[in-house]
Design a protein around this motif. Structure first.
Motif, PDB file in Angstrom:
ATOM      1  N   GLY A   2       9.854   4.831  13.755  1.00  0.00           N
ATOM      2  CA  GLY A   2       8.641   4.198  14.252  1.00  0.00           C
ATOM      3  C   GLY A   2       7.548   4.022  13.228  1.00  0.00           C
ATOM      4  N   GLU A   3       7.860   4.162  11.942  1.00  0.00           N
ATOM      5  CA  GLU A   3       6.874   3.983  10.874  1.00  0.00           C
ATOM      6  C   GLU A   3       7.383   2.961   9.870  1.00  0.00           C
ATOM      7  OE1 GLU A   3       4.847   7.405   9.166  1.00  0.00           O
ATOM      8  OE2 GLU A   3       5.978   8.691  10.527  1.00  0.00           O
ATOM      9  N   GLU A   4       6.471   2.181   9.322  1.00  0.00           N
ATOM     10  CA  GLU A   4       6.829   1.187   8.323  1.00  0.00           C
ATOM     11  C   GLU A   4       6.241   1.556   6.964  1.00  0.00           C
ATOM     12  OE1 GLU A   4       5.809  -2.732   9.477  1.00  0.00           O
ATOM     13  OE2 GLU A   4       7.021  -2.711  11.317  1.00  0.00           O
ATOM     14  N   LEU A   5       6.763   0.914   5.938  1.00  0.00           N
ATOM     15  CA  LEU A   5       6.255   1.109   4.587  1.00  0.00           C
ATOM     16  C   LEU A   5       5.183   0.065   4.275  1.00  0.00           C
ATOM     17  CD1 LEU A   5       9.615   1.620   2.644  1.00  0.00           C
ATOM     18  CD2 LEU A   5       8.048   3.393   3.437  1.00  0.00           C
ATOM     19  N   THR A   6       4.297   0.412   3.359  1.00  0.00           N
ATOM     20  CA  THR A   6       3.359  -0.549   2.800  1.00  0.00           C
ATOM     21  C   THR A   6       3.903  -1.002   1.451  1.00  0.00           C
ATOM     22  OG1 THR A   6       1.462   0.468   3.898  1.00  0.00           O
ATOM     23  CG2 THR A   6       1.012  -0.934   1.990  1.00  0.00           C
TER      24      THR A   6
END
Length: 293
Positions: A253-257
């Motif tokens: 549930g987390e994305e990268l920048t």
């Protein structure tokens, strides 16, 4: 993907030299696997029987498959199934090595069986590698122990290998990773990513390998090191990192920048910590993927 790691296995077992492997990778696209190798791989005949059939073929005007049927080694239905699998990557590699005299048929058969046994894989796995199998293979192959991001690192490298096959080509052999503190880059593109997985990812090669890598990704011949060549390699990294970000989003549930990708020549890296160089040897040269964690 097992096909690419099979080449490394042959090197580690000292069955072939790096030059022999490089030669084979250059020729593999124009190779058709002979029925004898296919039958050995399927467990239908032994290497000795294949050599016997090959010698008889040299004395008679008959196809190898027909001779095997006449001898009772295989059935016609089995021959038809073998003919459908002639473009198997690991078998094409073996065929080139045998044709060039770098390995005997028996050496190849023994090496392939040992490789399957040591990695606990079946022949079907060469054609349908599942994600969990890929990660097990990479965990055994690369030494990422002691790295805090190791659980993400294995997934990242797994996706990298798949994307190389999809967008650049399957004519490569992964080499063992190396932890580095200093490195002199020749031509390189890089991108910083942050989030649950923090890294600077660099793709580095000499100018010839860099241009060929860029050409393959761009789908056109690039002959000069310019902004287009830099952008092409940078876009591959952006694709890789973007897809990995999507995978993380699906999993946790987390994305990268992702920062914009950059390219440089003759960049010097010093005082690195938790940095791994992962060489990938293509038929056109070696591309180093450097992961600064």
């Amino acid at each position: 993907m097992y096909t690419q790691f099979f080449g490394n296995y042959l090197l580690n077992q000292q069955l072939i030299s790096p030059d022999h492997l490089a030669d084979a990778l250059q020729m593999i696209k124009n190779t058709r696997v002979k029925i004898g190798i296919l039958a050995i791989n399927a467990g239908l005949i032994s290497a000795e029987q294949a050599e016997e059939v090959h010698k008889e073929q040299q004395r008679t005007d008959k196809r190898m498959g027909d001779i095997m049927i006449e001898k009772g080694y295989i059935r016609e239905s089995q021959l038809e199934a073998l003919l459908k699998s002639q473009q198997s990557g690991h078998l094409m590699l073996g065929q080139v090595l045998i044709d060039n005299g770098y390995m005997t048929t028996s050496q190849f058969a023994n090496a392939l069986n040992s490789y399957k046994e040591s990695n606990k894989i079946t022949d079907a796995d060469f054609y349908n590698v599942k994600d969990n199998q890929t990660k097990q293979l990479l965990t055994r192959f690369y030494d990422f122990n002691g790295v805090s991001d190791s659980k993400y690192l294995v997934g990242y490298v797994s996706l990298l290998m798949k994307n190389l096959i999809r967008f650049i080509g399957d004519d490569f052999t992964p080499m063992q990773s190396e932890k580095i503190e200093n490195f002199q880059c020749n031509c390189c593109a890089y991108q910083e990513v942050s989030g649950p997985f923090n890294a600077t990812v660099i793709a580095e090669a000499d100018i010839n390998a860099f241009l060929e890598f860029a050409s393959r990704y761009a789908g056109e011949v690039l002959t000069e090191y310019d902004e287009m060549a830099e952008a092409s390699v940078g876009e591959f990294l952006n694709l890789q990192n973007g897809l990995f970000s999507v995978n993380l989003s699906d999993e946790i549930g987390e994305e990268l920048t992702l920062k914009p990708q950059t390219a440089e020549r003759n960049m010097t890296l010093t005082n690195l910590k938790n940095t791994f160089k992962i060489p990938v040897c293509f038929s056109f040269g070696t591309v180093n993927f450097i992961l600064c964690l």
